[in-house]
Design a protein around this motif. Sequence first.
Motif, PDB file in Angstrom:
ATOM      1  N   ALA A  53       0.816  -1.213   0.000  1.00 35.96           N
ATOM      2  CA  ALA A  53       0.000   0.000   0.000  1.00 35.96           C
ATOM      3  C   ALA A  53       0.850   1.263   0.000  1.00 35.96           C
ATOM      4  CB  ALA A  53      -0.937   0.007   1.206  1.00 35.96           C
ATOM      5  N   SER A  54       2.015   1.185   0.636  1.00 34.77           N
ATOM      6  CA  SER A  54       2.858   2.373   0.748  1.00 34.77           C
ATOM      7  C   SER A  54       3.986   2.402  -0.282  1.00 34.77           C
ATOM      8  CB  SER A  54       3.429   2.482   2.164  1.00 34.77           C
ATOM      9  OG  SER A  54       4.245   1.365   2.452  1.00 34.77           O
ATOM     10  N   GLY A  55       4.035   1.390  -1.137  1.00 32.73           N
ATOM     11  CA  GLY A  55       5.035   1.368  -2.192  1.00 32.73           C
ATOM     12  C   GLY A  55       6.427   1.010  -1.725  1.00 32.73           C
ATOM     13  N   GLY A  56       6.546   0.412  -0.568  1.00 33.00           N
ATOM     14  CA  GLY A  56       7.862   0.067  -0.044  1.00 33.00           C
ATOM     15  C   GLY A  56       8.048  -1.424   0.122  1.00 33.00           C
ATOM     16  N   SER A  57       9.070  -1.769   0.883  1.00 31.32           N
ATOM     17  CA  SER A  57       9.278  -3.165   1.220  1.00 31.32           C
ATOM     18  C   SER A  57       8.602  -3.416   2.562  1.00 31.32           C
ATOM     19  CB  SER A  57      10.770  -3.473   1.269  1.00 31.32           C
ATOM     20  OG  SER A  57      11.420  -2.596   2.163  1.00 31.32           O
ATOM     21  N   PHE A  58       9.020  -4.409   3.283  1.00 28.57           N
ATOM     22  CA  PHE A  58       8.369  -4.756   4.545  1.00 28.57           C
ATOM     23  C   PHE A  58       8.326  -3.547   5.469  1.00 28.57           C
ATOM     24  CE2 PHE A  58       8.044  -6.527   8.797  1.00 28.57           C
ATOM     25  CZ  PHE A  58       6.981  -7.391   8.618  1.00 28.57           C
ATOM     26  N   VAL A  59       7.204  -3.383   6.167  1.00 27.55           N
ATOM     27  CA  VAL A  59       6.973  -2.219   7.012  1.00 27.55           C
ATOM     28  C   VAL A  59       6.783  -2.651   8.458  1.00 27.55           C
ATOM     29  CG1 VAL A  59       5.314  -0.369   7.469  1.00 27.55           C
ATOM     30  CG2 VAL A  59       5.888  -0.945   5.129  1.00 27.55           C
ATOM     31  N   ASP A  60       7.401  -1.914   9.391  1.00 22.59           N
ATOM     32  CA  ASP A  60       7.153  -2.131  10.813  1.00 22.59           C
ATOM     33  C   ASP A  60       5.806  -1.511  11.129  1.00 22.59           C
ATOM     34  OD1 ASP A  60       7.120  -2.368  13.556  1.00 22.59           O
ATOM     35  OD2 ASP A  60       8.823  -1.040  13.901  1.00 22.59           O
ATOM     36  N   LEU A  61       4.895  -2.329  11.630  1.00 23.28           N
ATOM     37  CA  LEU A  61       3.535  -1.857  11.867  1.00 23.28           C
ATOM     38  C   LEU A  61       3.377  -1.095  13.167  1.00 23.28           C
ATOM     39  CD1 LEU A  61       1.611  -5.009  10.679  1.00 23.28           C
ATOM     40  CD2 LEU A  61       2.145  -2.927   9.404  1.00 23.28           C
ATOM     41  N   ASP A  62       4.431  -1.050  13.966  1.00 19.55           N
ATOM     42  CA  ASP A  62       4.377  -0.342  15.241  1.00 19.55           C
ATOM     43  C   ASP A  62       3.183  -0.813  16.068  1.00 19.55           C
ATOM     44  OD1 ASP A  62       5.307   1.451  17.155  1.00 19.55           O
ATOM     45  OD2 ASP A  62       4.062   3.088  16.390  1.00 19.55           O
ATOM     46  N   SER A  63       2.962  -2.148  16.058  1.00 15.70           N
ATOM     47  CA  SER A  63       1.828  -2.682  16.805  1.00 15.70           C
ATOM     48  C   SER A  63       2.218  -2.950  18.251  1.00 15.70           C
ATOM     49  CB  SER A  63       1.309  -3.961  16.141  1.00 15.70           C
ATOM     50  OG  SER A  63       2.291  -4.957  16.156  1.00 15.70           O
ATOM     51  N   ARG A  64       1.187  -3.006  19.101  1.00 20.93           N
ATOM     52  CA  ARG A  64       1.436  -3.308  20.504  1.00 20.93           C
ATOM     53  C   ARG A  64       0.308  -4.171  21.028  1.00 20.93           C
ATOM     54  NH1 ARG A  64      -1.185  -0.318  24.504  1.00 20.93           N
ATOM     55  NH2 ARG A  64      -2.694   1.155  23.686  1.00 20.93           N
ATOM     56  N   ALA A  65       0.647  -5.092  21.906  1.00 22.63           N
ATOM     57  CA  ALA A  65      -0.343  -5.994  22.478  1.00 22.63           C
ATOM     58  C   ALA A  65      -1.233  -5.235  23.453  1.00 22.63           C
ATOM     59  CB  ALA A  65       0.355  -7.145  23.200  1.00 22.63           C
ATOM     60  N   VAL A  66      -2.539  -5.499  23.380  1.00 22.77           N
ATOM     61  CA  VAL A  66      -3.479  -4.908  24.330  1.00 22.77           C
ATOM     62  C   VAL A  66      -4.256  -5.977  25.101  1.00 22.77           C
ATOM     63  CG1 VAL A  66      -3.707  -2.771  23.026  1.00 22.77           C
ATOM     64  CG2 VAL A  66      -5.342  -4.595  22.630  1.00 22.77           C
ATOM     65  N   TRP A  67      -4.233  -7.223  24.614  1.00 21.11           N
ATOM     66  CA  TRP A  67      -4.912  -8.327  25.287  1.00 21.11           C
ATOM     67  C   TRP A  67      -4.135  -9.591  25.038  1.00 21.11           C
ATOM     68  CZ3 TRP A  67      -9.015  -8.252  28.536  1.00 21.11           C
ATOM     69  CH2 TRP A  67      -9.598  -9.484  28.865  1.00 21.11           C
ATOM     70  N   PRO A  68      -3.857 -10.374  26.026  1.00 18.47           N
ATOM     71  CA  PRO A  68      -4.220 -10.248  27.428  1.00 18.47           C
ATOM     72  C   PRO A  68      -3.562  -9.032  28.080  1.00 18.47           C
ATOM     73  CG  PRO A  68      -3.379 -12.458  26.957  1.00 18.47           C
ATOM     74  CD  PRO A  68      -3.152 -11.628  25.753  1.00 18.47           C
ATOM     75  N   THR A  69      -4.133  -8.617  29.184  1.00 16.30           N
ATOM     76  CA  THR A  69      -3.636  -7.422  29.861  1.00 16.30           C
ATOM     77  C   THR A  69      -2.514  -7.732  30.838  1.00 16.30           C
ATOM     78  OG1 THR A  69      -5.371  -7.611  31.524  1.00 16.30           O
ATOM     79  CG2 THR A  69      -5.815  -6.183  29.621  1.00 16.30           C
ATOM     80  N   THR A  70      -2.282  -8.998  31.126  1.00 11.73           N
ATOM     81  CA  THR A  70      -1.173  -9.365  32.009  1.00 11.73           C
ATOM     82  C   THR A  70       0.128  -9.265  31.235  1.00 11.73           C
ATOM     83  OG1 THR A  70      -1.413 -11.697  31.393  1.00 11.73           O
ATOM     84  CG2 THR A  70      -2.605 -10.944  33.366  1.00 11.73           C
ATOM     85  N   PRO A  71       1.247  -9.040  31.917  1.00 17.10           N
ATOM     86  CA  PRO A  71       2.517  -8.973  31.200  1.00 17.10           C
ATOM     87  C   PRO A  71       2.821 -10.284  30.469  1.00 17.10           C
ATOM     88  CG  PRO A  71       2.760  -8.195  33.452  1.00 17.10           C
ATOM     89  CD  PRO A  71       1.395  -8.797  33.350  1.00 17.10           C
ATOM     90  N   ALA A  72       3.382 -10.170  29.293  1.00 20.54           N
ATOM     91  CA  ALA A  72       3.748 -11.361  28.526  1.00 20.54           C
ATOM     92  C   ALA A  72       4.837 -12.123  29.264  1.00 20.54           C
ATOM     93  CB  ALA A  72       4.233 -10.964  27.140  1.00 20.54           C
ATOM     94  N   PRO A  73       4.738 -13.452  29.307  1.00 14.35           N
ATOM     95  CA  PRO A  73       5.766 -14.232  29.996  1.00 14.35           C
ATOM     96  C   PRO A  73       7.094 -14.168  29.246  1.00 14.35           C
ATOM     97  CG  PRO A  73       4.210 -15.676  28.876  1.00 14.35           C
ATOM     98  CD  PRO A  73       3.695 -14.284  28.732  1.00 14.35           C
ATOM     99  N   THR A  74       8.165 -14.293  29.985  1.00 13.68           N
ATOM    100  CA  THR A  74       9.487 -14.294  29.354  1.00 13.68           C
ATOM    101  C   THR A  74       9.887 -15.683  28.894  1.00 13.68           C
ATOM    102  OG1 THR A  74      10.520 -14.560  31.510  1.00 13.68           O
ATOM    103  CG2 THR A  74      10.287 -12.302  30.661  1.00 13.68           C
ATOM    104  N   ASP A  75       9.160 -16.690  29.352  1.00  6.72           N
ATOM    105  CA  ASP A  75       9.404 -18.076  28.982  1.00  6.72           C
ATOM    106  C   ASP A  75       8.135 -18.622  28.328  1.00  6.72           C
ATOM    107  OD1 ASP A  75      11.023 -20.255  28.783  1.00  6.72           O
ATOM    108  OD2 ASP A  75      11.090 -20.707  30.919  1.00  6.72           O
ATOM    109  N   VAL A  76       8.119 -19.888  27.999  1.00  2.00           N
ATOM    110  CA  VAL A  76       6.931 -20.513  27.426  1.00  2.00           C
ATOM    111  C   VAL A  76       5.800 -20.444  28.451  1.00  2.00           C
ATOM    112  CG1 VAL A  76       5.969 -22.658  26.522  1.00  2.00           C
ATOM    113  CG2 VAL A  76       8.345 -22.045  26.021  1.00  2.00           C
ATOM    114  N   PRO A  77       4.644 -19.887  28.062  1.00  2.00           N
ATOM    115  CA  PRO A  77       3.540 -19.774  29.028  1.00  2.00           C
ATOM    116  C   PRO A  77       2.992 -21.149  29.403  1.00  2.00           C
ATOM    117  CG  PRO A  77       2.841 -19.025  26.857  1.00  2.00           C
ATOM    118  CD  PRO A  77       4.298 -19.317  26.767  1.00  2.00           C
ATOM    119  N   GLU A  78       2.567 -21.253  30.649  1.00  2.00           N
ATOM    120  CA  GLU A  78       2.018 -22.506  31.145  1.00  2.00           C
ATOM    121  C   GLU A  78       0.556 -22.637  30.741  1.00  2.00           C
ATOM    122  OE1 GLU A  78       2.664 -22.996  35.336  1.00  2.00           O
ATOM    123  OE2 GLU A  78       4.696 -22.210  35.206  1.00  2.00           O
ATOM    124  N   GLU A  79       0.058 -23.872  30.743  1.00  2.00           N
ATOM    125  CA  GLU A  79      -1.347 -24.113  30.448  1.00  2.00           C
ATOM    126  C   GLU A  79      -2.209 -23.288  31.410  1.00  2.00           C
ATOM    127  OE1 GLU A  79      -4.451 -27.818  30.470  1.00  2.00           O
ATOM    128  OE2 GLU A  79      -2.364 -28.226  29.942  1.00  2.00           O
TER     129      GLU A  79
END
Length: 153
Positions: A53-79
């Motif tokens: 759409a912008s006529g370029g190559s791959f673009v950083d979407l500057d996205s950010r997580a909003v859900w879940p609201t808990t901090p993302a785990p630094t390791d593999v999340p548990e069940e």
Amino acid sequence: MGVLTDYFRAADAGVVVKYLELSDAASPVGELDGVQAKSVDPDVVLGRLVAAASGGSFVDLDSRAVWPTTPAPTDVPEEGDPWAEGPWVSEVGASARDALAGVSDVAAVTAVWVEAEEVYGDAADWEPFVAELVALARRARDAGESLFCWVSL
């Protein structure tokens, strides 16, 4: 098992969080203005579309997580951890929203996008989706809202 991705618009992340806390709907699309987009992940595949759409190559979407609201785990999340089971929602950056909203030739952008190795199918199959997403991005931009992506397995 496939990955389900839906794009929708909302005033801000707070509105999305409140909606997800109060709703038992599988996806916000239907209750919120949005489009279903099976397998159009909010990082790579959408990034390729924004680049087209912008006529370029791959673009950083500057996205950010909003859900879940808990901090993302630094390791593999548990069940049982919401990061392990989803759904996950991220906010797409305003520059990506605006690039999509600015598309004037959906057919040309779609033709470029489907050449990416991550996109399966031909332009005729994808053009209706791209047209819907462009229209959604325009409504979001014009209302001063953000685009969000809901992902579920």
